[in-house]
Design a protein around this motif. Structure first.
Motif, PDB file in Angstrom:
ATOM      1  N   ASP A 151      29.534 -86.196 -47.982  1.00  0.00           N
ATOM      2  CA  ASP A 151      30.035 -86.792 -46.920  1.00  0.00           C
ATOM      3  C   ASP A 151      29.219 -86.956 -45.779  1.00  0.00           C
ATOM      4  O   ASP A 151      28.963 -88.005 -45.067  1.00  0.00           O
ATOM      5  CB  ASP A 151      31.348 -85.862 -46.418  1.00  0.00           C
ATOM      6  CG  ASP A 151      32.579 -85.852 -47.412  1.00  0.00           C
ATOM      7  OD1 ASP A 151      32.473 -86.866 -48.216  1.00  0.00           O
ATOM      8  OD2 ASP A 151      33.151 -84.913 -47.401  1.00  0.00           O
ATOM      9  N   ALA A 152      28.244 -85.818 -45.596  1.00  0.00           N
ATOM     10  CA  ALA A 152      27.328 -85.841 -44.462  1.00  0.00           C
ATOM     11  C   ALA A 152      26.376 -87.251 -44.689  1.00  0.00           C
ATOM     12  O   ALA A 152      25.909 -87.856 -43.924  1.00  0.00           O
ATOM     13  CB  ALA A 152      26.491 -84.915 -44.493  1.00  0.00           C
ATOM     14  N   ARG A 153      25.888 -87.397 -46.126  1.00  0.00           N
ATOM     15  CA  ARG A 153      25.088 -88.525 -46.182  1.00  0.00           C
ATOM     16  C   ARG A 153      25.729 -89.748 -45.923  1.00  0.00           C
ATOM     17  O   ARG A 153      25.162 -90.727 -45.541  1.00  0.00           O
ATOM     18  CB  ARG A 153      24.584 -88.450 -47.748  1.00  0.00           C
ATOM     19  CG  ARG A 153      23.648 -87.351 -48.312  1.00  0.00           C
ATOM     20  CD  ARG A 153      23.134 -87.513 -49.637  1.00  0.00           C
ATOM     21  NE  ARG A 153      22.509 -86.337 -50.275  1.00  0.00           N
ATOM     22  CZ  ARG A 153      23.126 -85.598 -50.762  1.00  0.00           C
ATOM     23  NH1 ARG A 153      24.335 -85.596 -51.248  1.00  0.00           N
ATOM     24  NH2 ARG A 153      22.285 -84.190 -51.326  1.00  0.00           N
ATOM     25  N   GLU A 154      27.065 -89.824 -46.391  1.00  0.00           N
ATOM     26  CA  GLU A 154      27.695 -91.254 -45.810  1.00  0.00           C
ATOM     27  C   GLU A 154      27.673 -91.476 -44.510  1.00  0.00           C
ATOM     28  O   GLU A 154      27.565 -92.464 -44.033  1.00  0.00           O
ATOM     29  CB  GLU A 154      29.013 -91.262 -46.572  1.00  0.00           C
ATOM     30  CG  GLU A 154      28.913 -91.218 -48.056  1.00  0.00           C
ATOM     31  CD  GLU A 154      30.516 -91.143 -48.713  1.00  0.00           C
ATOM     32  OE1 GLU A 154      31.335 -90.726 -48.088  1.00  0.00           O
ATOM     33  OE2 GLU A 154      30.636 -90.905 -49.978  1.00  0.00           O
ATOM     34  N   ARG A 155      28.288 -90.293 -43.631  1.00  0.00           N
ATOM     35  CA  ARG A 155      28.139 -90.472 -42.420  1.00  0.00           C
ATOM     36  C   ARG A 155      26.476 -90.827 -41.777  1.00  0.00           C
ATOM     37  O   ARG A 155      26.634 -91.780 -40.868  1.00  0.00           O
ATOM     38  CB  ARG A 155      28.562 -89.057 -41.530  1.00  0.00           C
ATOM     39  CG  ARG A 155      30.037 -88.684 -41.849  1.00  0.00           C
ATOM     40  CD  ARG A 155      30.449 -87.642 -41.015  1.00  0.00           C
ATOM     41  NE  ARG A 155      29.773 -86.365 -41.164  1.00  0.00           N
ATOM     42  CZ  ARG A 155      30.167 -85.431 -42.100  1.00  0.00           C
ATOM     43  NH1 ARG A 155      31.307 -85.811 -42.801  1.00  0.00           N
ATOM     44  NH2 ARG A 155      29.430 -84.426 -42.426  1.00  0.00           N
ATOM     45  N   ARG A 156      25.769 -90.158 -42.201  1.00  0.00           N
ATOM     46  CA  ARG A 156      24.415 -90.432 -41.662  1.00  0.00           C
ATOM     47  C   ARG A 156      24.066 -92.129 -41.993  1.00  0.00           C
ATOM     48  O   ARG A 156      23.485 -92.549 -40.914  1.00  0.00           O
ATOM     49  CB  ARG A 156      23.337 -89.585 -42.281  1.00  0.00           C
ATOM     50  CG  ARG A 156      21.995 -89.866 -41.629  1.00  0.00           C
ATOM     51  CD  ARG A 156      20.975 -88.492 -41.919  1.00  0.00           C
ATOM     52  NE  ARG A 156      21.610 -87.468 -41.440  1.00  0.00           N
ATOM     53  CZ  ARG A 156      20.768 -86.068 -41.204  1.00  0.00           C
ATOM     54  NH1 ARG A 156      19.961 -86.106 -42.076  1.00  0.00           N
ATOM     55  NH2 ARG A 156      21.226 -85.273 -40.627  1.00  0.00           N
ATOM     56  N   ALA A 157      24.497 -92.576 -43.263  1.00  0.00           N
ATOM     57  CA  ALA A 157      24.119 -94.002 -43.388  1.00  0.00           C
ATOM     58  C   ALA A 157      25.079 -94.601 -42.491  1.00  0.00           C
ATOM     59  O   ALA A 157      24.423 -95.755 -42.140  1.00  0.00           O
ATOM     60  CB  ALA A 157      24.565 -93.917 -45.010  1.00  0.00           C
ATOM     61  N   ARG A 158      26.149 -94.385 -42.120  1.00  0.00           N
ATOM     62  CA  ARG A 158      26.757 -95.518 -41.316  1.00  0.00           C
ATOM     63  C   ARG A 158      26.303 -95.335 -39.996  1.00  0.00           C
ATOM     64  O   ARG A 158      26.186 -96.236 -39.282  1.00  0.00           O
ATOM     65  CB  ARG A 158      28.488 -94.835 -41.251  1.00  0.00           C
ATOM     66  CG  ARG A 158      29.244 -94.999 -42.456  1.00  0.00           C
ATOM     67  CD  ARG A 158      30.940 -94.920 -42.116  1.00  0.00           C
ATOM     68  NE  ARG A 158      30.945 -93.465 -41.849  1.00  0.00           N
ATOM     69  CZ  ARG A 158      31.510 -92.682 -42.789  1.00  0.00           C
ATOM     70  NH1 ARG A 158      31.627 -93.063 -44.030  1.00  0.00           N
ATOM     71  NH2 ARG A 158      31.914 -91.505 -42.140  1.00  0.00           N
ATOM     72  N   VAL A 159      25.850 -94.301 -39.656  1.00  0.00           N
ATOM     73  CA  VAL A 159      25.229 -94.054 -38.133  1.00  0.00           C
ATOM     74  C   VAL A 159      23.992 -95.334 -38.251  1.00  0.00           C
ATOM     75  O   VAL A 159      23.857 -95.880 -37.187  1.00  0.00           O
ATOM     76  CB  VAL A 159      24.656 -92.602 -37.820  1.00  0.00           C
ATOM     77  CG1 VAL A 159      23.942 -92.592 -36.378  1.00  0.00           C
ATOM     78  CG2 VAL A 159      25.922 -91.774 -37.582  1.00  0.00           C
ATOM     79  N   ARG A 160      23.166 -94.958 -39.029  1.00  0.00           N
ATOM     80  CA  ARG A 160      22.044 -95.732 -39.151  1.00  0.00           C
ATOM     81  C   ARG A 160      22.451 -97.104 -39.246  1.00  0.00           C
ATOM     82  O   ARG A 160      21.710 -98.125 -38.876  1.00  0.00           O
ATOM     83  CB  ARG A 160      21.158 -95.373 -40.560  1.00  0.00           C
ATOM     84  CG  ARG A 160      20.488 -94.022 -40.479  1.00  0.00           C
ATOM     85  CD  ARG A 160      19.364 -94.165 -41.472  1.00  0.00           C
ATOM     86  NE  ARG A 160      18.811 -92.613 -41.638  1.00  0.00           N
ATOM     87  CZ  ARG A 160      19.150 -91.928 -42.729  1.00  0.00           C
ATOM     88  NH1 ARG A 160      19.971 -92.156 -43.407  1.00  0.00           N
ATOM     89  NH2 ARG A 160      18.539 -90.672 -42.709  1.00  0.00           N
ATOM     90  N   GLY A 161      23.457 -97.485 -39.954  1.00  0.00           N
ATOM     91  CA  GLY A 161      23.864 -98.942 -40.138  1.00  0.00           C
ATOM     92  C   GLY A 161      24.341 -99.523 -38.959  1.00  0.00           C
ATOM     93  O   GLY A 161      24.188-100.519 -38.388  1.00  0.00           O
ATOM     94  N   ASP A 162      25.050 -98.328 -37.943  1.00  0.00           N
ATOM     95  CA  ASP A 162      25.592 -99.128 -36.653  1.00  0.00           C
ATOM     96  C   ASP A 162      24.644 -99.175 -35.560  1.00  0.00           C
ATOM     97  O   ASP A 162      24.503-100.150 -34.709  1.00  0.00           O
ATOM     98  CB  ASP A 162      26.475 -97.790 -36.111  1.00  0.00           C
ATOM     99  CG  ASP A 162      27.769 -97.765 -37.240  1.00  0.00           C
ATOM    100  OD1 ASP A 162      27.936 -98.885 -37.750  1.00  0.00           O
ATOM    101  OD2 ASP A 162      28.696 -96.895 -36.972  1.00  0.00           O
ATOM    102  N   SER A 163      23.343 -98.384 -35.868  1.00  0.00           N
ATOM    103  CA  SER A 163      22.339 -98.281 -34.997  1.00  0.00           C
ATOM    104  C   SER A 163      21.310 -99.588 -35.317  1.00  0.00           C
ATOM    105  O   SER A 163      20.434-100.122 -34.389  1.00  0.00           O
ATOM    106  CB  SER A 163      21.554 -97.237 -34.904  1.00  0.00           C
ATOM    107  OG  SER A 163      20.967 -96.947 -36.130  1.00  0.00           O
TER     108      SER A 163
END
Length: 309
Positions: free
Chosen positions: A297-309
């Motif tokens: 879950d943490a990896r997925e959240r971090r990937a989404r954050v990177r994608g949004d930025s």
């Protein structure tokens, strides 16, 4: 038979060695221990060990159950004699297969074939070392293969246990697949393909990285024999040990692992402590599962954050 003239043999063992007293009376029609055992083996081969009963064997032979009890006085004795019949004797080809490694490998293969031919034998509980003629013949054949090696008698028996244990485990697995093929109407290739697909769907690299790597390498579709490979490497280790012994060096033998103390097995506090250990182990497995899920879950959240930025 030799020695121990005062030893009173169990009825089944005495029957196997042919030293049990014959019944004084019996059915008018021909009846023998051999016929009873053959009929019981036929039932077990066709329907499994659970289908064998004195009544079923008697019905197959056309007699009453009481007629059988004159020859075989207990079902446990009958199962012992069935096991002896199914075990058979090692073939001459196996006894003369080559050097000690070749002979032990041949013994292994022949024992596996016997298990596959009579899978119900694997359901018979192991209650001690075999003490019947055919079982003794297999042990003797294995020890004969090692007779010219530098191993002690105890070490030769240990190597024989390695071979027979491998044969039994292989027999359990192959008999299970054979049953699955028969019950499911699938070929062995179909079963392995289905298993491979199931593992690929369920096993992730995050949770089980090493198993996933093996799956991706195609281990479940590989056609080589993993059981023989393991046995051969075990025998290679024995050969290396023989070299050590031949050089006059000694290797300390590991003492036999003690069985759980039967005297305390029924103690309430001991049982509670054992249960607490099992519960703790389960809790640890569950915690690790949650940890793996949290990491994903943490990896997925971090990937989404990177994608949004």
């Amino acid at each position: 038979m030799t020695d121990a003239p005062d030893l009173e043999l169990p009825r089944g063992i005495a029957l196997a060695w042919g030293v049990a007293a014959n019944p004084q009376r019996g059915p008018k029609r021909e009846m023998s221990v051999e016929r009873i055992v053959e009929a019981a083996v036929e039932i077990a081969d066709a329907e499994g060990l659970g289908a064998v009963s004195m009544a079923a064997v008697a019905a197959k032979l056309g007699f009453t159950p009481m007629s059988l009890y004159r020859y075989v006085t207990a079902k446990d004795d009958l199962i012992l004699l069935m096991q002896e019949e199914a075990t058979g004797l090692p073939s001459e080809e196996t006894l003369t297969a080559g050097d000690w490694q070749a002979r032990l490998t041949a013994l292994y293969r022949e024992q596996v074939e016997q298990y596959v031919r009579h899978p119900w034998v694997l359901e018979v509980p192991i209650t001690g070392s075999p003490a019947t003629p055919n079982s003794a013949a297999w042990m003797d054949a294995g020890l004969a293969a090692l007779a010219d090696t530098p191993l002690s008698h105890e070490e030769r028996l240990s190597v024989l246990l390695l071979v027979t244990g491998a044969a039994r485990w292989t027999g359990i697995v192959l008999a299970g697949y054979q049953r699955a093929e028969r019950d499911g109407g699938l070929s062995g290739v179909d079963i392995t393909a289905r298993e491979d697909a199931m593992f690929r769907a369920l096993i992730t690299a995050d949770a089980y990285p090493h198993l996933r790597a093996a799956i991706d390498a195609g281990v479940f579709l590989d056609e080589s024999d993993p059981f023989v490979f393991g046995l051969e490497r075990g025998l290679d280790g024995v050969a290396a040990y023989m070299d050590v012994v031949a050089q006059g060096r000694t290797v300390e033998r590991v003492p036999l692992m003690p069985l759980e103390d039967a005297d305390i097995a029924d103690d309430k506090k001991y049982r509670e402590a054992r249960k607490a250990v099992r519960d703790a182990e389960k809790a640890l497995r569950d915690a690790r599962k949650l940890e793996r899920q949290a990491a994903r879950d943490a990896r997925e959240r971090r990937a989404r954050v990177r994608g949004d930025s």
